[in-house]
Design a protein around this motif. Sequence first.
Motif, PDB file in Angstrom:
ATOM      1  N   PRO A 251     -20.053 -39.932  37.113  1.00 15.42           N
ATOM      2  CA  PRO A 251     -20.276 -41.327  37.517  1.00 15.42           C
ATOM      3  C   PRO A 251     -21.163 -41.401  38.759  1.00 15.42           C
ATOM      4  N   ALA A 252     -22.209 -42.190  38.670  1.00 12.78           N
ATOM      5  CA  ALA A 252     -23.138 -42.310  39.789  1.00 12.78           C
ATOM      6  C   ALA A 252     -22.452 -42.886  41.021  1.00 12.78           C
ATOM      7  N   ARG A 253     -21.483 -43.764  40.806  1.00 11.33           N
ATOM      8  CA  ARG A 253     -20.766 -44.384  41.922  1.00 11.33           C
ATOM      9  C   ARG A 253     -19.994 -43.339  42.721  1.00 11.33           C
ATOM     10  N   ARG A 254     -19.349 -42.392  42.034  1.00  9.16           N
ATOM     11  CA  ARG A 254     -18.612 -41.331  42.727  1.00  9.16           C
ATOM     12  C   ARG A 254     -19.566 -40.451  43.526  1.00  9.16           C
ATOM     13  N   PHE A 255     -20.679 -40.098  42.898  1.00 11.47           N
ATOM     14  CA  PHE A 255     -21.685 -39.276  43.574  1.00 11.47           C
ATOM     15  C   PHE A 255     -22.209 -39.989  44.817  1.00 11.47           C
ATOM     16  N   ARG A 256     -22.521 -41.269  44.655  1.00 16.38           N
ATOM     17  CA  ARG A 256     -23.041 -42.060  45.773  1.00 16.38           C
ATOM     18  C   ARG A 256     -22.037 -42.146  46.906  1.00 16.38           C
ATOM     19  N   ASN A 257     -20.772 -42.409  46.586  1.00 10.19           N
ATOM     20  CA  ASN A 257     -19.761 -42.565  47.623  1.00 10.19           C
ATOM     21  C   ASN A 257     -19.554 -41.281  48.414  1.00 10.19           C
ATOM     22  N   GLN A 258     -19.599 -40.143  47.718  1.00 12.19           N
ATOM     23  CA  GLN A 258     -19.458 -38.862  48.417  1.00 12.19           C
ATOM     24  C   GLN A 258     -20.607 -38.655  49.404  1.00 12.19           C
TER      25      GLN A 258
ATOM     26  N   GLU B 196     -20.198 -40.907  52.434  1.00 12.16           N
ATOM     27  CA  GLU B 196     -19.205 -40.391  53.369  1.00 12.16           C
ATOM     28  C   GLU B 196     -19.792 -39.283  54.226  1.00 12.16           C
ATOM     29  N   GLY B 197     -20.558 -38.384  53.594  1.00  8.79           N
ATOM     30  CA  GLY B 197     -21.202 -37.316  54.345  1.00  8.79           C
ATOM     31  C   GLY B 197     -22.175 -37.844  55.379  1.00  8.79           C
ATOM     32  N   ILE B 198     -22.869 -38.902  55.024  1.00  3.74           N
ATOM     33  CA  ILE B 198     -23.798 -39.544  55.967  1.00  3.74           C
ATOM     34  C   ILE B 198     -23.029 -40.084  57.167  1.00  3.74           C
ATOM     35  N   ALA B 199     -21.894 -40.727  56.910  1.00  2.30           N
ATOM     36  CA  ALA B 199     -21.105 -41.322  57.987  1.00  2.30           C
ATOM     37  C   ALA B 199     -20.580 -40.266  58.952  1.00  2.30           C
ATOM     38  N   ILE B 200     -20.174 -39.114  58.428  1.00  4.24           N
ATOM     39  CA  ILE B 200     -19.584 -38.070  59.265  1.00  4.24           C
ATOM     40  C   ILE B 200     -20.640 -37.369  60.120  1.00  4.24           C
ATOM     41  N   ASN B 201     -21.841 -37.222  59.591  1.00  2.95           N
ATOM     42  CA  ASN B 201     -22.825 -36.338  60.207  1.00  2.95           C
ATOM     43  C   ASN B 201     -23.943 -37.037  60.976  1.00  2.95           C
ATOM     44  N   ASN B 202     -23.862 -38.350  61.125  1.00  2.00           N
ATOM     45  CA  ASN B 202     -24.897 -39.085  61.852  1.00  2.00           C
ATOM     46  C   ASN B 202     -24.299 -39.861  63.010  1.00  2.00           C
ATOM     47  N   ARG B 203     -25.095 -40.061  64.048  1.00  2.00           N
ATOM     48  CA  ARG B 203     -24.662 -40.817  65.218  1.00  2.00           C
ATOM     49  C   ARG B 203     -24.429 -42.282  64.860  1.00  2.00           C
ATOM     50  N   GLY B 204     -23.616 -42.928  65.670  1.00  2.23           N
ATOM     51  CA  GLY B 204     -23.308 -44.327  65.428  1.00  2.23           C
ATOM     52  C   GLY B 204     -24.516 -45.223  65.476  1.00  2.23           C
ATOM     53  N   ASP B 205     -25.435 -44.975  66.449  1.00  3.36           N
ATOM     54  CA  ASP B 205     -26.612 -45.825  66.526  1.00  3.36           C
ATOM     55  C   ASP B 205     -27.527 -45.622  65.324  1.00  3.36           C
ATOM     56  N   THR B 206     -27.530 -44.397  64.772  1.00  7.05           N
ATOM     57  CA  THR B 206     -28.310 -44.142  63.551  1.00  7.05           C
ATOM     58  C   THR B 206     -27.739 -44.922  62.379  1.00  7.05           C
ATOM     59  N   LEU B 207     -26.419 -44.884  62.216  1.00  2.03           N
ATOM     60  CA  LEU B 207     -25.778 -45.613  61.125  1.00  2.03           C
ATOM     61  C   LEU B 207     -26.035 -47.109  61.240  1.00  2.03           C
ATOM     62  N   SER B 208     -25.978 -47.626  62.452  1.00  3.38           N
ATOM     63  CA  SER B 208     -26.206 -49.048  62.653  1.00  3.38           C
ATOM     64  C   SER B 208     -27.633 -49.435  62.282  1.00  3.38           C
ATOM     65  N   SER B 209     -28.607 -48.646  62.743  1.00  2.00           N
ATOM     66  CA  SER B 209     -30.015 -48.972  62.476  1.00  2.00           C
ATOM     67  C   SER B 209     -30.386 -48.756  61.020  1.00  2.00           C
ATOM     68  N   GLN B 210     -29.635 -47.867  60.310  1.00  2.00           N
ATOM     69  CA  GLN B 210     -29.954 -47.549  58.926  1.00  2.00           C
ATOM     70  C   GLN B 210     -29.104 -48.331  57.925  1.00  2.00           C
ATOM     71  N   ALA B 211     -28.306 -49.262  58.394  1.00  2.00           N
ATOM     72  CA  ALA B 211     -27.364 -49.952  57.497  1.00  2.00           C
ATOM     73  C   ALA B 211     -28.070 -50.649  56.339  1.00  2.00           C
ATOM     74  N   GLU B 212     -29.172 -51.333  56.610  1.00  2.00           N
ATOM     75  CA  GLU B 212     -29.881 -52.043  55.544  1.00  2.00           C
ATOM     76  C   GLU B 212     -30.497 -51.069  54.543  1.00  2.00           C
ATOM     77  N   THR B 213     -31.068 -49.974  55.027  1.00  2.00           N
ATOM     78  CA  THR B 213     -31.651 -48.991  54.105  1.00  2.00           C
ATOM     79  C   THR B 213     -30.560 -48.306  53.290  1.00  2.00           C
ATOM     80  N   MET B 214     -29.359 -48.182  53.872  1.00  2.00           N
ATOM     81  CA  MET B 214     -28.234 -47.623  53.121  1.00  2.00           C
ATOM     82  C   MET B 214     -27.886 -48.502  51.927  1.00  2.00           C
ATOM     83  N   VAL B 215     -27.955 -49.807  52.124  1.00  2.00           N
ATOM     84  CA  VAL B 215     -27.686 -50.730  51.021  1.00  2.00           C
ATOM     85  C   VAL B 215     -28.709 -50.513  49.909  1.00  2.00           C
ATOM     86  N   THR B 216     -29.975 -50.435  50.284  1.00  2.00           N
ATOM     87  CA  THR B 216     -31.041 -50.199  49.299  1.00  2.00           C
ATOM     88  C   THR B 216     -30.794 -48.904  48.544  1.00  2.00           C
ATOM     89  N   PHE B 217     -30.471 -47.838  49.275  1.00  3.59           N
ATOM     90  CA  PHE B 217     -30.226 -46.525  48.664  1.00  3.59           C
ATOM     91  C   PHE B 217     -29.015 -46.571  47.740  1.00  3.59           C
TER      92      PHE B 217
END
Length: 409
Positions: free
Chosen positions: A74-81, A84-105
């Motif tokens: 399932p693509a949804r399971r792959f995407r969610n994993q 999660e890895g993105i959330a653990i391994n990136n700084r908070g300011d990076t996640l905040s600035s990339q939130a819109e591109t995350m939606v697109t991805f």
Amino acid sequence: MKSIKIVFSLLVFTLAVSAKAAPLLNGLALEKQFNKELYIAAIYSENLSGDSAGLLNSELLRRLEVRVLASSLPARRFRNQWMEGIAINNRGDTLSSQAETMVTFANLFKGRFLRGDQLTIDFAADTGITTVALNGITLGEINDPDFFDTLMRAWVGPVPPSTDFRDGLLAAGNIPSGLLTSFEALEPSSERIAELQLKQISQEEALAAAQEPEKEEVLPKPTLAAVELAPPTMTLTPAAAETIEVIDLVESAAGAETTDQLLQSAGEPRQLAGVDSAEANQLAATDAMESSADTAEMLEEEEEAPLTADMILARQIFHSTLLRHTFSHIRYPKRAQERGQEGSVRLHVVIDSAGDIQEIQTVQDSRYSILNREARAAVERAAPYPSVPTQLGSEGFSFSLPITFNLPD
């Protein structure tokens, strides 16, 4: 003679450009969950490197690639994993600035992947554009020069899916021949490619139709004959500090909003060779259960509310809170330290809305049972977890928990 030299020079230049346009295979990693092989991941780069810093370079032409081993994923399971890895391994300011591109991805992943599918994510250093394609068919582009590194850190950051996974990708071209052979043999069928092409055409036509301005209906003049019209279609080492620091930074997202403010702004929500009949029956039962789970997951995807930047960021913040909460309860077994035992364990944890544990499943275990037991015991000691914010739903929360036991060098 001079003209021949000019032609030869142009040919050499063309070949040099072509060579530059083909990044080198840096490493491969096999992803397994619940003892089932799901896919082989790859990193390509202009320059081979044995460390993540050498690959996290926006001046390099690079590619991430996934070739699917499972019969259905399932693509949804792959995407969610991956999210999660993105959330653990990136700084908070990076996640905040990339939130819109995350939606697109995230919205690029629909339906399911099949065995042989090839997902490629290419970064063009000259434009900063990341292109996502499935079996050579472009799914979308993200015009942000920092986005590709955000994705790659999920694989080679301080908390990867496992240390073996990260080490395989950081092989600097030294790839096991057996894994490389398996990787190269995975190809989509012509029928699969044709199916995706037709689906893409249908989506493009639907999008074009939706974007066309409505035209005022002109009724035909009455005639003597009626005309019928057709209807319209955690690392426990000195590196632990780095891991927890990364997670702590998530909650400082750009330093502008608190966790509560961000959460409040989020939207609502076969008989096999060498296998006896009993074992074959057990395998068949497991396959049936997985198929049923996949079907349920796809139905959930159809009912899932559209992702928003606020929702993604809220989930990432809560996930980081749960990880930090668990990591504070992990103890490196003294016997394992004395024996030099290291390894990675990944668990799938489900909590209810009050934070009580409903389920613990081992997604990936280490070779040492003492480390596997400690990982589960840490989750049990960590209970109860923080309650699930109402903005994320009232039926509980599930999350992946990667734990890496490493001894100092």
